[in-house]
Scaffold this motif. Structure first.
Motif, PDB file in Angstrom:
ATOM      1  N   LYS A   1       0.773  -1.347   0.067  1.00 21.97           N
ATOM      2  CA  LYS A   1      -0.095   0.149  -0.103  1.00 21.97           C
ATOM      3  C   LYS A   1       0.647   1.053  -0.053  1.00 21.97           C
ATOM      4  O   LYS A   1       1.707   1.461   0.809  1.00 21.97           O
ATOM      5  CB  LYS A   1      -0.946   0.101   1.318  1.00 21.97           C
ATOM      6  CG  LYS A   1      -1.919  -0.961   1.374  1.00 21.97           C
ATOM      7  CD  LYS A   1      -2.842  -0.574   2.663  1.00 21.97           C
ATOM      8  CE  LYS A   1      -3.780  -1.384   2.810  1.00 21.97           C
ATOM      9  NZ  LYS A   1      -4.931  -1.013   3.540  1.00 21.97           N
TER      10      LYS A   1
ATOM     11  N   GLU B   1      -0.209  -7.587   6.035  1.00 17.09           N
ATOM     12  CA  GLU B   1      -0.884  -8.914   5.911  1.00 17.09           C
ATOM     13  C   GLU B   1      -2.172  -9.021   5.025  1.00 17.09           C
ATOM     14  O   GLU B   1      -2.920  -8.024   5.044  1.00 17.09           O
ATOM     15  CB  GLU B   1      -1.143  -9.226   7.352  1.00 17.09           C
ATOM     16  CG  GLU B   1      -2.055 -10.252   7.802  1.00 17.09           C
ATOM     17  CD  GLU B   1      -2.919 -10.185   8.920  1.00 17.09           C
ATOM     18  OE1 GLU B   1      -2.933  -9.088   9.618  1.00 17.09           O
ATOM     19  OE2 GLU B   1      -3.506 -11.309   9.441  1.00 17.09           O
TER      20      GLU B   1
ATOM     21  N   GLU C   1     -16.125  -7.422   2.437  1.00 14.36           N
ATOM     22  CA  GLU C   1     -15.841  -5.911   2.913  1.00 14.36           C
ATOM     23  C   GLU C   1     -17.088  -5.161   3.127  1.00 14.36           C
ATOM     24  O   GLU C   1     -18.059  -5.667   2.357  1.00 14.36           O
ATOM     25  CB  GLU C   1     -14.826  -5.286   1.930  1.00 14.36           C
ATOM     26  CG  GLU C   1     -13.602  -5.953   1.791  1.00 14.36           C
ATOM     27  CD  GLU C   1     -12.521  -5.325   0.918  1.00 14.36           C
ATOM     28  OE1 GLU C   1     -12.687  -3.946   0.454  1.00 14.36           O
ATOM     29  OE2 GLU C   1     -11.838  -6.079  -0.044  1.00 14.36           O
TER      30      GLU C   1
ATOM     31  N   GLU D   1      -9.133   0.455   5.843  1.00 14.55           N
ATOM     32  CA  GLU D   1      -8.616   1.870   5.580  1.00 14.55           C
ATOM     33  C   GLU D   1      -9.564   2.934   6.374  1.00 14.55           C
ATOM     34  O   GLU D   1     -10.827   2.469   6.572  1.00 14.55           O
ATOM     35  CB  GLU D   1      -8.634   2.293   4.075  1.00 14.55           C
ATOM     36  CG  GLU D   1      -9.862   2.002   3.542  1.00 14.55           C
ATOM     37  CD  GLU D   1     -10.017   2.622   2.029  1.00 14.55           C
ATOM     38  OE1 GLU D   1      -9.177   3.341   1.650  1.00 14.55           O
ATOM     39  OE2 GLU D   1     -10.824   2.382   1.341  1.00 14.55           O
TER      40      GLU D   1
ATOM     41  N   LEU E   1      -5.758  -9.991   4.303  1.00 17.41           N
ATOM     42  CA  LEU E   1      -6.849 -10.383   4.980  1.00 17.41           C
ATOM     43  C   LEU E   1      -7.664 -11.035   4.214  1.00 17.41           C
ATOM     44  O   LEU E   1      -8.028 -10.555   3.046  1.00 17.41           O
ATOM     45  CB  LEU E   1      -7.477  -9.333   5.919  1.00 17.41           C
ATOM     46  CG  LEU E   1      -6.484  -8.550   6.998  1.00 17.41           C
ATOM     47  CD1 LEU E   1      -7.151  -7.398   7.330  1.00 17.41           C
ATOM     48  CD2 LEU E   1      -6.160  -9.433   8.068  1.00 17.41           C
TER      49      LEU E   1
HETATM   50  P1  AMP Z   1      -7.811   0.673   0.160  1.00 11.75           P
HETATM   51  O1  AMP Z   1      -7.606   1.722  -0.936  1.00 11.75           O
HETATM   52  O2  AMP Z   1      -7.014   0.467   1.273  1.00 11.75           O
HETATM   53  O3  AMP Z   1      -9.480   0.461   0.307  1.00 11.75           O
HETATM   54  O4  AMP Z   1      -7.634  -0.879  -0.644  1.00 11.75           O
HETATM   55  C1  AMP Z   1      -8.172  -1.003  -1.768  1.00 11.75           C
HETATM   56  C2  AMP Z   1      -8.729  -2.638  -1.759  1.00 11.75           C
HETATM   57  O5  AMP Z   1      -7.338  -3.367  -1.416  1.00 11.75           O
HETATM   58  C3  AMP Z   1      -9.556  -2.785  -0.392  1.00 11.75           C
HETATM   59  O6  AMP Z   1     -10.980  -2.549  -0.869  1.00 11.75           O
HETATM   60  C4  AMP Z   1      -9.493  -4.202  -0.501  1.00 11.75           C
HETATM   61  O7  AMP Z   1     -10.034  -4.978  -1.271  1.00 11.75           O
HETATM   62  C5  AMP Z   1      -8.055  -4.464  -1.048  1.00 11.75           C
HETATM   63  N1  AMP Z   1      -7.170  -4.488   0.371  1.00 11.75           N
HETATM   64  C6  AMP Z   1      -6.487  -3.320   1.075  1.00 11.75           C
HETATM   65  N2  AMP Z   1      -5.905  -3.795   2.289  1.00 11.75           N
HETATM   66  C7  AMP Z   1      -6.245  -5.207   2.349  1.00 11.75           C
HETATM   67  C8  AMP Z   1      -5.461  -6.136   3.103  1.00 11.75           C
HETATM   68  N3  AMP Z   1      -4.633  -5.946   4.274  1.00 11.75           N
HETATM   69  N4  AMP Z   1      -6.008  -7.541   2.915  1.00 11.75           N
HETATM   70  C9  AMP Z   1      -6.792  -7.669   1.810  1.00 11.75           C
HETATM   71  N5  AMP Z   1      -7.126  -6.833   1.198  1.00 11.75           N
HETATM   72  C10 AMP Z   1      -6.932  -5.498   1.166  1.00 11.75           C
END
Ligand code: AMP
Ligand code: GLY
Length: 442
Positions: free
Chosen positions: A159, A197, A203, A295, A199
């Motif tokens: 990320k 990690e 969601e 997030e 996960l």
């Molecule tokens: P975010 O921009 O942080 O919402 O991440 C975009 C997408 O990535 C999320 O909606 C999740 O589907 C996936 N994602 C983010 N962090 C994780 C994590 N630690 N484990 C699994 N999937 C993740």
């Protein structure tokens, strides 16, 4: 609404910053309050210009002083900031510094909860909020070492630390994939990353309204569909559709997240001298060990905002005004029974490259369907006054049904069919929005 009514004259003017489906939906909802006489959108889109009380203002939203002049000239009673970028850039700080305190959204330090993933990881860590175990890496070499150490059979997640318009997350299934991905990722988004990690679970998104001390939860959960194709396949997007309530997180779970996640974070922000006012968005995942945070965002979700505004019973004008005054205890937000479903029509090619300027027909026919409201995102008028495509996500065909999600899905897709019939060949959309809910309910 049973909100203790603030005494207001019937000519309140609202300003919405932004131009997407979220901003159209927010403005549509705020206009429902009879005290609101006009909703200005800066800059808005074709759909916001067509709203009964709506008017677009062509203005550069990075030019804070021009917006301040507009606020003064129009005597704006409430300014709602839709997207994260102006918040992260200190838009609310600027308005506060010139004595304007009616902007709903966090100041720059509060916006760090979204704009700096290291910051939000540490805040959560300091107060024991469940999240993915992660390493904060400042260089590509550190990231590679952490990837080698932490990748499991589930995979690993990379990320970006900063804002990337939702694109800076790479979910990798193997060590090889992650090692290839980190090269591209650091090239695109810079070397600072969280190695997290991976996960697994369903969601969902939870929202609240914060006055700086506490959080009033929106007691309905929503589910976005972030990947481009049916069955959650393909590249990540800004969101291809959403619905609510999401049965994966019934009201009791939402309340629990408000008490154990959103409120403690807002209180911690106040304690460290960064009081957080605005919409609070917790992106959650239901793991085998219970809900964990994926997030935080410092604004309403898009597309989630579109179904959210359809299940609210009343306008948010008074709740947001009360929150700005620190009177959260006087809020009462009610919901309509039933459900809402939003299907995003995206330009063919999105999230990759796509063509602009295609004429869109069939919107009126879709809006004529009982319970359907078409929110606009990437649309504009061409020189002849036709509505044409102007962005990746173009429309959010959103429905409400008192009968529940299966019925809401049918009417949303009826609306989609009208637009596709009249505007063939220009849109891509998912056909399975809300299927997870329908499967869960049985
Ligand atoms: P975010 O921009 O942080 O919402 O991440 C975009 C997408 O990535 C999320 O909606 C999740 O589907 C996936 N994602 C983010 N962090 C994780 C994590 N630690 N484990 C699994 N999937 C993740
Ligand atoms: N629904 C995803 C987002 O607003 O970031």
């Amino acid at each position: 609404m049973k909100t203790s009514t603030i005494k207001m004259s019937h000519n309140q003017t609202v300003l919405i910053i932004g131009s997407g489906g979220r901003e159209h939906a927010l403005g549509y909802n705020l206009a429902l309050d009879e005290v609101v006489s006009e909703v200005l959108y800066a800059p808005g889109n074709a759909g916001t210009a067509l709203e009964k009380k709506g008017r677009n203002i062509a203005i550069d939203i990075t030019d804070f002083s021009s917006i301040a002049n507009l606020i003064e000239a129009k005597d704006i009673n409430l300014t709602v900031v839709g997207p994260e970028q102006p918040l992260a850039d200190g838009f609310v700080d600027y308005l506060n510094s010139i004595g304007y305190d009616k902007a709903f959204g966090p100041v720059k330090k509060g916006a760090l909860l979204e704009s700096d993933k290291f910051f939000s990881y540490m805040i959560m860590g300091s107060i024991g909020i469940p999240q993915a175990d992660s390493a904060l890496c400042f260089t590509k070499e550190e990231a590679i070492a952490e990837i080698k150490k932490r990748t499991t059979k589930e995979g690993i997640v990379i990320k970006a630390r900063g804002l990337t318009a939702g694109k800076g997350v790479s979910v990798c299934s193997s060590l090889e994939e992650a090692l290839t991905e980190i090269e591209i990722h650091s090239e695109r988004y810079g070397p600072e990353v969280l190695i997290s990690e991976r996960l697994s679970g369903e969601e969902f998104s939870v929202f609240g309204i914060s006055d700086g001390n506490n959080v009033y939860p929106i007691n309905v959960s929503f589910q976005d569909h972030k990947l481009a194709y049916d069955g959650d396949k393909g590249p990540n997007t800004g969101g291809m559709g959403a619905y609510g309530p999401a049965p994966v997180a019934p009201e009791i779970v939402v309340r629990d997240i408000a008490n154990t996640v959103m409120t403690p974070v807002v209180q911690e922000m106040a304690r460290i001298g960064s009081p957080y006012k605005g919409f609070f968005y917790a992106g959650m995942i239901l793991t085998e060990d219970g809900p964990k945070v994926i997030e935080f965002n410092v604004r309403f979700g898009d597309p989630e905002c579109q179904p959210a505004m359809m299940v609210l019973k009343d306008s948010l004008y008074q709740p947001l005004s009360l929150a700005l005054e620190g009177k959260l205890d006087q809020l009462k937000i009610d919901f309509r029974p039933g459900a809402s479903c939003c299907v995003v029509l995206a330009s063919k090619g999105y999230p990759g490259s796509y063509k602009k300027g295609s004429r869109i027909l069939g919107i009126d026919e879709a809006n004529a369907i009982d319970g359907v409201k078409v929110f606009h995102a990437g649309t504009k008028f061409d020189e002849s006054g036709n509505i044409v495509t102007e962005g990746g996500r173009v429309l959010g065909v959103t429905s409400y049904s008192s009968l529940g999600i299966a019925d809401a899905k049918i009417s949303a897709y009826d609306g989609v069919s009208e637009i596709i019939k009249h505007s063939p060949g220009i849109f891509h959309y998912r056909k399975d929005i809300a299927d997870k809910a329908i499967k869960r309910i049985g």
